[in-house]
Write an enzyme that holds these catalytic residues in place. Structure first.
Site, PDB file in Angstrom:
ATOM      1  N   HIS A 346       0.767  -1.119  -0.149  1.00 24.74           N
ATOM      2  CA  HIS A 346       0.327  -0.271  -0.039  1.00 24.74           C
ATOM      3  C   HIS A 346       1.011   1.100   0.039  1.00 24.74           C
ATOM      4  O   HIS A 346       0.103   2.695  -0.077  1.00 24.74           O
ATOM      5  CB  HIS A 346      -1.262   0.015   1.007  1.00 24.74           C
ATOM      6  CG  HIS A 346      -2.468  -1.338   0.882  1.00 24.74           C
ATOM      7  ND1 HIS A 346      -3.532  -0.710   0.706  1.00 24.74           N
ATOM      8  CD2 HIS A 346      -1.355  -2.497   1.521  1.00 24.74           C
ATOM      9  CE1 HIS A 346      -3.302  -2.250   0.748  1.00 24.74           C
ATOM     10  NE2 HIS A 346      -3.026  -3.000   1.152  1.00 24.74           N
ATOM     11  N   LYS A 534      -8.693  13.502   5.054  1.00 24.16           N
ATOM     12  CA  LYS A 534      -7.267  12.484   5.037  1.00 24.16           C
ATOM     13  C   LYS A 534      -6.947  12.903   6.261  1.00 24.16           C
ATOM     14  O   LYS A 534      -6.498  13.493   7.103  1.00 24.16           O
ATOM     15  CB  LYS A 534      -6.987  12.415   3.367  1.00 24.16           C
ATOM     16  CG  LYS A 534      -6.453  13.654   3.168  1.00 24.16           C
ATOM     17  CD  LYS A 534      -5.949  13.599   2.239  1.00 24.16           C
ATOM     18  CE  LYS A 534      -6.912  13.958   0.782  1.00 24.16           C
ATOM     19  NZ  LYS A 534      -6.764  12.647  -0.222  1.00 24.16           N
ATOM     20  N   ARG A 535      -6.034  11.415   6.430  1.00 23.18           N
ATOM     21  CA  ARG A 535      -5.054  11.883   7.200  1.00 23.18           C
ATOM     22  C   ARG A 535      -4.088  12.836   7.090  1.00 23.18           C
ATOM     23  O   ARG A 535      -3.749  12.723   5.773  1.00 23.18           O
ATOM     24  CB  ARG A 535      -4.381  10.475   7.426  1.00 23.18           C
ATOM     25  CG  ARG A 535      -4.688   9.497   8.629  1.00 23.18           C
ATOM     26  CD  ARG A 535      -4.161   8.100   8.605  1.00 23.18           C
ATOM     27  NE  ARG A 535      -3.063   8.513   9.221  1.00 23.18           N
ATOM     28  CZ  ARG A 535      -2.647   8.325  10.613  1.00 23.18           C
ATOM     29  NH1 ARG A 535      -3.821   8.552  11.197  1.00 23.18           N
ATOM     30  NH2 ARG A 535      -1.564   9.343  11.339  1.00 23.18           N
ATOM     31  N   LYS A 540       0.428  14.499   1.113  1.00 19.91           N
ATOM     32  CA  LYS A 540      -0.553  14.653   0.996  1.00 19.91           C
ATOM     33  C   LYS A 540      -1.632  16.032   0.296  1.00 19.91           C
ATOM     34  O   LYS A 540      -2.045  16.434  -0.023  1.00 19.91           O
ATOM     35  CB  LYS A 540      -1.893  14.225   2.029  1.00 19.91           C
ATOM     36  CG  LYS A 540      -1.824  12.699   1.822  1.00 19.91           C
ATOM     37  CD  LYS A 540      -2.937  12.344   3.410  1.00 19.91           C
ATOM     38  CE  LYS A 540      -3.359  10.518   3.008  1.00 19.91           C
ATOM     39  NZ  LYS A 540      -3.278  10.166   2.452  1.00 19.91           N
ATOM     40  N   THR A 642      -9.046   6.077  -2.206  1.00 19.84           N
ATOM     41  CA  THR A 642     -10.163   5.786  -2.059  1.00 19.84           C
ATOM     42  C   THR A 642     -11.373   7.062  -1.570  1.00 19.84           C
ATOM     43  O   THR A 642     -12.123   6.807  -2.352  1.00 19.84           O
ATOM     44  CB  THR A 642     -10.478   4.346  -1.047  1.00 19.84           C
ATOM     45  OG1 THR A 642      -9.633   5.180   0.394  1.00 19.84           O
ATOM     46  CG2 THR A 642      -9.452   3.782  -1.450  1.00 19.84           C
ATOM     47  N   LYS A 646     -14.926   7.741  -3.233  1.00 20.54           N
ATOM     48  CA  LYS A 646     -16.207   8.006  -2.463  1.00 20.54           C
ATOM     49  C   LYS A 646     -16.618   9.517  -2.381  1.00 20.54           C
ATOM     50  O   LYS A 646     -18.205   9.956  -3.435  1.00 20.54           O
ATOM     51  CB  LYS A 646     -15.795   7.866  -1.127  1.00 20.54           C
ATOM     52  CG  LYS A 646     -15.491   6.703  -0.641  1.00 20.54           C
ATOM     53  CD  LYS A 646     -15.159   6.804   0.843  1.00 20.54           C
ATOM     54  CE  LYS A 646     -14.447   5.180   1.278  1.00 20.54           C
ATOM     55  NZ  LYS A 646     -13.148   5.417   2.240  1.00 20.54           N
TER      56      LYS A 646
HETATM   57  C1  26Q Z   1       3.660   0.847   9.929  1.00 17.34           C
HETATM   58  C2  26Q Z   1       5.301   0.550  10.458  1.00 17.34           C
HETATM   59  C3  26Q Z   1       5.401   0.873  11.920  1.00 17.34           C
HETATM   60  C4  26Q Z   1       4.033   1.997  12.544  1.00 17.34           C
HETATM   61  C5  26Q Z   1       3.387   2.050  11.483  1.00 17.34           C
HETATM   62  C6  26Q Z   1       3.096   1.849  10.459  1.00 17.34           C
HETATM   63  C7  26Q Z   1       1.785   1.674   9.058  1.00 17.34           C
HETATM   64  C8  26Q Z   1       0.542   2.056   9.449  1.00 17.34           C
HETATM   65  C9  26Q Z   1      -0.405   2.170   8.989  1.00 17.34           C
HETATM   66  C10 26Q Z   1       2.344   1.556   7.989  1.00 17.34           C
HETATM   67  C11 26Q Z   1       1.294   2.623   7.205  1.00 17.34           C
HETATM   68  C12 26Q Z   1      -0.252   2.070   7.953  1.00 17.34           C
HETATM   69  C13 26Q Z   1      -1.408   2.815   6.225  1.00 17.34           C
HETATM   70  C14 26Q Z   1      -1.337   2.583   5.336  1.00 17.34           C
HETATM   71  C15 26Q Z   1      -1.845   3.721   4.659  1.00 17.34           C
HETATM   72  O1  26Q Z   1      -3.080   3.595   5.119  1.00 17.34           O
HETATM   73  N1  26Q Z   1      -1.918   3.111   2.913  1.00 17.34           N
HETATM   74  C16 26Q Z   1      -3.221   3.982   1.877  1.00 17.34           C
HETATM   75  O2  26Q Z   1      -4.066   2.938   1.395  1.00 17.34           O
HETATM   76  C17 26Q Z   1      -5.098   3.178   1.148  1.00 17.34           C
HETATM   77  C18 26Q Z   1      -5.243   1.166   0.258  1.00 17.34           C
HETATM   78  O3  26Q Z   1      -5.207   1.257  -0.407  1.00 17.34           O
HETATM   79  C19 26Q Z   1      -4.062   3.848   0.065  1.00 17.34           C
HETATM   80  O4  26Q Z   1      -5.545   3.644  -0.754  1.00 17.34           O
HETATM   81  C20 26Q Z   1      -3.362   4.649   0.008  1.00 17.34           C
HETATM   82  O5  26Q Z   1      -2.891   5.414  -1.268  1.00 17.34           O
HETATM   83  C21 26Q Z   1      -2.483   4.507   1.342  1.00 17.34           C
HETATM   84  O6  26Q Z   1      -1.989   5.375   2.032  1.00 17.34           O
END
Ligand code: 26Q
Length: 802
Positions: A346, A534-535, A540, A642, A646
């Site tokens: 992702h 969004k976050r 972003k 995503t 929406k």
């Molecule tokens: C990694 C290591 C240590 C701590 C936390 C993490 C971590 C946690 C969550 C790294 C990434 C995430 C989340 C990532 C995320 O939400 N990515 C998004 O995924 C969506 C679904 O595929 C995409 O539409 C977005 O573009 C993407 O940013």
């Protein structure tokens, strides 16, 4: 269960009295919510049991979707709709003087995720069940989901989220299905029948208790399962400090980790990951073996999907089970394992790729570490076979190197499928970020463009729009979202466009009311609702948006004849608690809001609103009311997005870069119906590779840019003392890594065009319609069908019948 509303009312009133020992007039909204929830869950149980029986006795291949996040939001209304009893229940409640909206407010969002990745997992569960596919979720039952955000004097304050405070009606605790997960200890070797074997000794056990949630398909009898694991202390063991054990155990599932791209490398997070996969595999295998299946054929009957690298330890964990518990030899165990797992990536942000220091990994999971080591050695040997002598390449691809375990490398080596989440993202993985792996395993790589469940994001979140759509093209789109294309026939139909207009206005009025209640700010529903939710993350580029607002403000100040269509800029975003830069951006948005909202110079044309505590249920209120959807990431950085889908489905027009799924949205909407600006991914990557971008030049040569950048630190902004220097430095001293200044002029120009286009109401409505019509492609039903056919090889009831 109930044939009409009177039937329902009787059941409801009787149950309420039984549950709370009160009469209906004495009951609170909360009592009513829990009563209804319990009735519905029991109603679901009938088909839930039926589905499980069917899976147990049929020979259907099962899929398990392992994810560290499931961002479910609220379930009451979705379940009522999927069960097909929404109208009866609503009418019955109305008779009793109960407003469904009101009791829905009693349901806490299940916010077990940060953002896109977690919400995607939730949309996938809905599509799997609705398509009658045997796919189940495995996750963690965090006691506290993503923090609750309050904005105090412009600063984000984080409070622990409390979704379980009053209990959760949709879960069922299954203590009899608890399993043990082992940490620490050491590995002993011994000989058995002449073979060298290993066992994990002196380990500390933790009990994993499953809580099951039903996943109800849309108007079908399929009810799949989301199994969430909770860590509980094991029973008394002599010589163990049980209080310490309790504390440490409960910590495992206490909090969801905020996506901290500035990875802290916490042992606790690794513990969470192993806890999830070890418990899930135990239960998957128990169910598989109870059907008397042969362990040697596991991969023919089961696929396990790993959502990003967070659950990747499932690969060495399955190896451990096959080797140590079932006595398979390495080659066969590896064959089975690597034909069982599929992996989705992702992100291309290298700082977000997980790497674990060996010094943390090895003591916590000694046997798993041994196995990862062996996987690495064999993997490197196979690389050597293909690239003899190419040490450099082998070092770059190794699973363990420089004292770290590279989780993405382990995921690719141990899976039969590796996919990206939008066409451009998969191309970037293949051609750049994971190019060496693509060269070695070209057949593993494939694309699966993300999707969203149109049942939540259109049917549920925007009922008035759904009705208008159904009146025009019939209700087939609910089962076959591509049928939304039928709306194209109405592009010249003034009456229909007027209907769309009315629905949008209605949703804007509702949101304006909410903004008035929450922010104490009056916004004009006739203004353009321009939304970025969004976050909060530098890539972003909420910063680009807010600097542009400042620029508009400057135009009003400098030119009394300047005018524009009124616009309300709406933001919603949580910043990771340790991500200080992101928090400064929130403060900046607040500060610009203070500057602009009440200054008569803008003649009421601009309003800026930051809505606190962004979450799924708030998104459902905001998205239907949006005119413009801001999807303005630095090209190449957003894997898919995503939210963009929406908004499109709700008739908003995208202002966006050619990044992630925006590229495919452009293909579906056509260039006249979307506002594209900025550098392309190729241009961005070329700058990264070859240099040539100097933000200072843009600062010096563009007066507008210079002005807004200076305003970060020159006292223009209220309450700004020293807050925005870091932002100023990121743009100039640090050469603006995300190309905010580079894209500024292009962004301002496209925003001006969007504002002008909006003034042609009929033209705008037509563009909006074309977006809705093209959005069916972005239903997660389409995505899930692609996963089912190309990756998992599973079929649903319908397909089985044929
Ligand atoms: C990694 C290591 C240590 C701590 C936390 C993490 C971590 C946690 C969550 C790294 C990434 C995430 C989340 C990532 C995320 O939400 N990515 C998004 O995924 C969506 C679904 O595929 C995409 O539409 C977005 O573009 C993407 O940013």
């Amino acid at each position: 269960m109930f044939s009409d509303k009177n039937d329902f009312k009787e059941v409801f009133l009787k149950r309420l009295e039984m549950m709370y020992g009160k009469t209906f007039p004495e009951s609170t909204s909360r009592d009513q919510y829990f009563t209804l929830g319990n009735i519905i869950r029991e109603y679901i149980s009938i088909n839930w049991i039926g589905t499980n029986e069917q899976y147990r006795f049929n020979n259907q291949k099962q899929v398990y979707y392992l994810s560290i996040e499931f961002l479910l939001g609220r379930l009451l209304r979705q379940n009522l709709m999927n069960l097909g009893i929404y109208e009866i229940v609503e009418a019955g409640l109305n008779d009793l003087g109960i407003d469904l909206d009101e009791i829905e407010e009693e349901e806490a969002d299940a916010g077990l995720g940060n953002g896109g990745l977690g919400r995607l997992a939730a949309c996938f569960l809905d599509s799997l069940a609705s398509l009658d596919l045997p796919g189940h979720g495995c996750g963690i039952r965090y006691k506290h989901g993503l923090f609750e955000q309050k904005i105090v004097k412009g600063f984000q304050v984080e409070l622990p989220e409390q979704w379980l405070r009053h209990g959760h009606v949709w879960e069922v605790r299954k203590p009899d299905l608890a399993v043990e997960v082992l940490f620490w200890g050491r590995v002993e070797s011994f000989k058995e029948n002449g073979h060298l074997k290993f066992r994990h000794v002196d380990a500390e056990g933790v009990t994993a208790v499953p809580y099951d949630m039903p996943v109800v398909g849309y108007q079908t009898s399929t009810v799949n399962t989301l199994r969430l694991w909770s860590a509980e202390p094991s029973s008394y063991q002599a010589g163990r400090d049980m209080m310490k054990h309790k504390r440490e155990t409960e910590a495992i599932t206490e909090f969801l980790y905020p996506d901290d791209t500035h990875d802290e490398g916490k042992t606790l997070r690794l513990k969470q990951q192993y806890f999830l996969v070890s418990a899930s595999l135990r239960s998957i295998l128990r169910s598989y073996l109870s059907r008397k299946r042969d362990i040697h054929e596991l991969h023919d009957h089961i696929s396990i999907h790993i959502n990003d690298t967070h659950p990747v330890l499932a690969i060495p964990e399955l190896m451990r089970i096959l080797l140590d518990e079932h006595g398979l030899d390495w080659e066969e165990a590896w064959e089975i394992t690597s034909r069982t797992f599929a992996y989705t990536n992702h992100t291309t942000l290298s700082e977000a790729l997980e790497r674990w220091p060996v010094r943390i990994f090895e003591p916590l999971l000694p046997r798993i570490f041994m196995i990862v080591n062996e996987i690495n050695e064999r993997f490197c040997q196979s690389l050597w076979g293909k690239y003899p002598g190419d040490w450099n390449r082998i070092e770059q691809m190794a699973i363990i190197s420089h004292g770290e375990v590279k989780m993405a490398h382990l995921a690719i080596a141990g899976s039969f499928s590796v996919n990206g989440v939008a066409a451009i993202h998969t191309e970037i993985l293949k051609q750049r970020e994971m190019n060496l792996f693509y060269q070695f395993y070209p057949e593993k790589f494939n694309n699966k463009t993300n999707g969203i469940t149109h049942r939540r994001w259109l049917l549920k979140a925007n009922q008035p729009l759904s009705k208008v759509v159904t009146n025009a093209i019939g209700s087939e789109w609910i089962h076959q979202p591509e049928k939304l294309q039928g709306l194209h026939a109405f592009r010249e139909d003034r009456m229909f466009l007027e209907e769309l207009h009315k629905v949008k206005n209605h949703k804007k009025q509702q949101l304006a009311q909410k903004i008035l209640e929450q922010n104490g700010l009056r916004v004009d529903p006739e203004s353009i609702f321009d939304v970025q939710i969004k976050r909060l993350h530098a890539y972003k580029r909420q910063l680009l948006n807010v600097l542009h607002i400042l620029h508009l403000y400057n135009r009003f100040r400098e030119d009394s004849s300047f005018d524009m269509h009124p616009r309300t800029f709406i933001f919603g975003a949580k910043a990771s608690p340790g991500y200080f830069y992101a928090k400064k951006i929130i403060k900046l948005i607040d500060s610009v809001a203070k500057l602009v909202n009440h200054d008569p110079v803008v003649k009421g044309r601009i309003k800026v609103v930051f809505m606190e505590n962004y979450r799924v249920s708030l998104a459902e209120d905001i998205i239907p009311a949006a005119d413009i959807s801001e999807q303005i990431s630095t090209a190449s950085k957003e894997a898919s997005g995503t939210g963009n889908m929406k908004f499109m489905m709700n008739g908003a027009l995208t202002v966006g870069t050619l990044d992630g799924a925006n590229v495919e949205i452009l293909e579906k909407s056509g260039p006249e119906n979307i506002f594209i600006f900025g550098l392309t991914a190729e241009e961005v990557m070329k700058y990264y590779a070859e240099g040539g971008y100097y933000s200072m030049e843009y600062y010096h040569h563009d007066e507008h840019i210079k002005q807004v950048v200076n305003q970060l630190i020159d006292g223009t902004l209220p309450d700004s003392a020293d807050h925005f220097e870091e932002i100023f430095d990121s743009l100039l001293t640090e050469n603006d890594q995300y190309f905010v200044l580079r894209d500024f002029a292009s962004y301002a120009a496209i925003q001006e065009k969007a504002g002008k286009d909006y003034e042609d109401t009929a033209g705008w409505l037509q563009k909006s319609l074309i977006n809705i019509a093209g959005s069916g492609h972005f239903s997660s039903d389409r995505t899930i069908k692609e996963y089912a056919a190309d990756i998992w090889g599973i079929t649903g009831k319908e397909l089985m019948k044929k």
